[in-house]
Design an enzyme around this catalytic site. Structure first.
Site, PDB file in Angstrom:
ATOM      1  N   VAL B  37      10.380  61.603 -63.201  1.00 11.18           N
ATOM      2  CA  VAL B  37       9.049  62.143 -62.907  1.00 11.18           C
ATOM      3  C   VAL B  37       7.996  61.101 -63.270  1.00 11.18           C
ATOM      4  CG1 VAL B  37       9.753  64.537 -63.295  1.00 11.18           C
ATOM      5  CG2 VAL B  37       8.865  63.197 -65.185  1.00 11.18           C
ATOM      6  N   THR B  38       6.836  61.238 -62.633  1.00 11.02           N
ATOM      7  CA  THR B  38       5.759  60.284 -62.888  1.00 11.02           C
ATOM      8  C   THR B  38       5.144  60.537 -64.258  1.00 11.02           C
ATOM      9  OG1 THR B  38       5.296  60.458 -60.555  1.00 11.02           O
ATOM     10  CG2 THR B  38       3.683  59.295 -61.888  1.00 11.02           C
ATOM     11  N   THR B  39       5.056  59.512 -65.041  1.00 12.54           N
ATOM     12  CA  THR B  39       4.377  59.675 -66.328  1.00 12.54           C
ATOM     13  C   THR B  39       3.117  58.830 -66.417  1.00 12.54           C
ATOM     14  OG1 THR B  39       5.766  57.958 -67.263  1.00 12.54           O
ATOM     15  CG2 THR B  39       6.463  60.245 -67.594  1.00 12.54           C
ATOM     16  N   ASN B 148       5.792  67.032 -63.088  1.00 16.19           N
ATOM     17  CA  ASN B 148       5.860  65.888 -62.182  1.00 16.19           C
ATOM     18  C   ASN B 148       4.608  65.864 -61.321  1.00 16.19           C
ATOM     19  OD1 ASN B 148       6.853  63.668 -60.865  1.00 16.19           O
ATOM     20  ND2 ASN B 148       8.150  64.852 -59.461  1.00 16.19           N
TER      21      ASN B 148
END
Lengths: 271, 277
Positions: B37-39, B148
């Protein structure tokens, strides 16, 4: 009842290119009590004849509210209609949550038809035995849609389904050109006049078995039943219209293709 | 055009600057299901500004997409029409903006192809700005709940819709952030612009502003942002939605800038300060 070697499963074709199970389901709509829908340029109206299984029981509900702007009239298996109504209410709520606006009728009607269609193509399923009339007022104005077990969907100016609906349809066909300019009350009267033709035998349209709903511009979906319906029935009486045999039934005389529905046993499952 | 006149830069863009500090930082983490997922955002656009005026809504943004502190793409369009009467603009991860735009344009296409009415010729199946905004809110909130998020702050501009489906005279301007917070206002700014441009816009705003005034105000704000925001550029786009003309997005053009202020020209050394601004 005709038995046929090709009608044991919904997914089996007959050599004539027919799906007999689907056609039987369509038949169940024809056995249900009549339901009509029509629209003007400002309102949509539903009308229905309710049945009761016995003198002691209540009448089965025929018109269901789906959302503030939309309702359905049903003919066929009530239980199937309830399932579909629950799903439609859910769809309308979802749309309101996601988009902040009310569900466009056309989208709901096609999604509903898709649900009908799916059962006609899937093994171990049966078609929904119910036809629905959708009446609404959305951002594109008033709408009337008709769906049937085969998965077909039609948008209409006015339409009728169910037992003896042909005479109601004949009435609507004769008058639909005047509907766009009709007031709300006039539209309700047209609905009742069309309904009178659908009453069985020597029966009468009463505040018990009649049911009307209306939705319009800045006007939420409202059911008109019982005592609220009486004034309209009185008006009908004044016209001499509430008598299935004669009076206001002048339109029914030209019923060139009236259905054969003499031997309709009143099945408790169907309304 | 000189991009690195100042050292330091905006401390507000914590994630972007920490990315550049660590070079190849870890940009994705695994969620419970084992998916990445985008962090943090990688390629980012900075502020978007929006303002209502007398007969429309106007958005403004520069055309820079940064890769950390690197001015990577200098002609990227961040103001995008999604249908004939709705416009969006977004700061944050540029690839996520492209994904959002694809999604909205796909929805608009579906709306066009599945006509609601067989009878009405000019049947307005198209979503109005408020519906697009509400839909985006649902999407952004759902994504953040999946841990996400789509890493954008989006501004949606268009017109309100009358109950009968016709376009009303009231302009619409709303914003949705990366966690699904959504609100409407007469003027909006995302990113660094929220600190620098929004107070200026609040000061100058009048509901009866002419188009020219609105545009001049937004250009002033963009210019000031270019001076103060290290991830901004003087190459900009302006876009408007009007009731008659629908959506209009300008081609990118460059703002005139003025660097001859004494403070810019003279050296800091020997001024008796610590050498900073």
């Amino acid at each position: 009842m005709f038995r046929n070697m090709y009608d044991t499963d919904v997914t089996v074709w007959s050599p004539e290119g027919r799906l007999l199970q689907v056609e039987y389901a369509m038949e169940s709509v024809k056995q249900g009590s009549a339901c009509i829908a029509l629209r003007s340029s400002t309102h949509s109206v539903l009308g229905a004849l309710k049945r009761s299984v016995s003198e002691l029981s209540s009448h089965q509900q025929k018109i269901l509210e789906i959302d503030d702007h939309l309702g359905i009239g049903i003919a066929g298996l009530t239980a199937d209609a309830r399932t579909l109504a629950k799903w439609m209410r859910n769809e309308c709520l979802n749309h309101k949550y996601v988009y902040g606006t009310s569900m466009p009728t056309g989208r709901l009607a096609t999604d509903l038809a898709d649900r009908h269609q799916r059962t006609t193509q899937t093994y171990v399923r049966r078609p929904y035995g119910v036809g629905l009339l959708l009446a609404s007022f959305d951002k594109n104005g008033p709408h009337v849609f008709e769906t049937c077990p085969s998965g077909n969907v039609y948008e209409c100016y006015a339409t009728a389904i169910g037992a003896r609906s042909q005479s109601g349809r004949t009435y609507l066909e004769k008058h639909y050109e005047s509907f766009p300019t009709c007031s709300k009350d006039d539209l309700i009267m047209h609905a009742l006049r069309a309904l009178v033709g659908c009453v069985a035998g020597d029966g009468e349209l009463t505040k018990e078995n009649g049911s009307v709903a209306v939705v319009g511009k800045d006007e939420k979906f409202t059911l008109i039943e019982g005592d609220e319906l009486q004034p309209y029935l009185d008006r009908l009486e004044l016209e001499g219209g509430n008598n299935n045999g004669g009076g206001g039934g002048e339109e029914e005389k030209d019923d060139d293709d009236e259905e054969e529905d003499e031997a309709k046993e009143e099945d408790a499952m169907e309304t | 055009m000189s991009l690195s006149l100042q050292s330091g830069g905006s401390s507000s863009r914590v994630s972007a600057s920490s990315f550049s500090a660590t070079g190849t930082g870890i940009v994705a983490a695994a969620n419970a299901a084992g998916n990445q997922v985008t962090t943090r955002p990688i390629t980012t656009g900075t502020s978007v500004l929006g303002i209502k005026y007398r007969n429309g809504v106007m958005l403004a943004a520069d055309t820079l997409v940064s890769y950390g502190s690197l001015a990577k793409y200098k002609n990227a369009r961040r103001l995008l029409p999604v249908n004939s009467r709705t416009l969006i603009g977004a700061s944050g991860e540029y690839s996520d903006l492209q994904s959002i735009s694809d999604l909205l344009i796909a929805n608009a296409l579906e709306d066009r192809c599945t006509a609601d009415s067989l009878y009405e010729e000019d049947n307005t199946n198209e979503e109005c700005a408020k519906e697009v905004w509400s839909y985006l809110r649902a999407v952004m909130y759902q994504r953040r709940n999946k841990m996400n998020p789509l890493w954008n702050d989006v501004i949606v501009a268009g017109f309100q819709q009358n109950p009968d489906g016709s376009t009303s005279d009231t302009p619409f301007l709303g914003t949705v952030d990366k966690i699904g917070t959504a609100y409407e206002d007469d003027m909006l700014a995302t990113g660094f612009g929220g600190y620098i441009a929004l107070p200026l816009m609040r000061e100058k705003y009048r509901p009866d502003m002419e188009e020219g005034e609105a545009r001049a105000l937004l250009e002033d704000c963009l210019r000031i942002l270019f001076y103060r925001d290290c991830r901004a550029l003087n190459r900009v786009q302006i876009a408007k939605v009007t009731k008659e003309g629908g959506v209009l997005v300008s081609e990118p053009y460059e703002l005139d800038t003025f660097w001859d202020y004494k403070g810019y020209v003279s050296t800091k050394a020997g001024m008796g300060t610590d050498g900073g601004w």
